[in-house]
Design an enzyme around this catalytic site. Structure first.
Site: not given
Length: 196
Positions: A178, A76, A180
């Site tokens: 992202h 990011c 994650e």
């Protein structure tokens, strides 16, 4: 083992939770001497690119990051820091990848920020996207984007404009989404990075 650059501008908890889920060992890089303990480095980041760059400069780690030869992944805002310049704060960044980070505002007709799931088209030769199908969906939250470029863009995404969903230059990689927060495909990105 992955070292996470801990400079006060990253959502580190969700990243470490994802690394725990897939069984990847990690630790924190707080000072110069910590880099030697890790064979891969992640630069996380959320929020304002100019402010993140200022925080990174305050750590005294910038010159060492630029000179790293081991694999580095920016996530990011961490990816945006790899570029030369951001319109967010008119900030000079690390200038590892000679691209600009631009604001969606006035360039698209859609809502800003670009938030939610979107399909990503990786180039065939990028090892970060191994075992990930074309047009897999990843989770994005950003108001600024890195311009698309045939040389450095390793995956493209479209949100009224085509932009860099991922970039690569040598041992430096970056993803705008992202991983994650992107389910199984995001975890695959982290696994692929851990195997570079």
């Amino acid at each position: 083992m992955i070292g996470i650059v801990n400079y006060g501008a990253g959502n580190i908890f969700s990243l470490t939770a994802a690394l725990d889920r897939v069984g990847i060992s990690y630790g924190m890089v707080d000072k110069l001497d910590d880099f030697k303990d890790y064979d891969r480095i992640i630069i996380p980041g959320v929020g304002h690119a100019g402010a993140a760059m200022h925080k990174l400069e305050e750590t005294g780690l910038v010159q060492h990051i630029i000179s790293l030869k081991k694999p580095v992944l920016g996530i990011c805002v961490g990816m945006q820091l790899l570029t030369s310049f951001s319109e967010e704060g008119d900030a000079e960044l690390l200038n590892i990848v000679p691209l600009k980070t631009l604001h969606f505002d006035k360039r698209i007709g859609k809502k800003v920020p670009h938030m939610g799931w979107n399909g990503v088209s990786p180039k065939k030769d990028c090892p970060l996207f191994e075992n990930i199908a074309d047009n897999s969906y990843f989770y994005f939250v950003h108001s600024y984007f890195i311009e698309a470029d045939e040389q450095y863009t390793s995956a493209f995404c479209t949100y009224d404009v085509v932009f860099s969903a991922a970039i690569k230059k040598g041992n430096f990689y970056g993803v705008q989404f992202h991983p994650e927060k992107s389910g199984k495909v995001g975890e695959q990105i982290l696994l692929n990075f851990s195997r570079l």
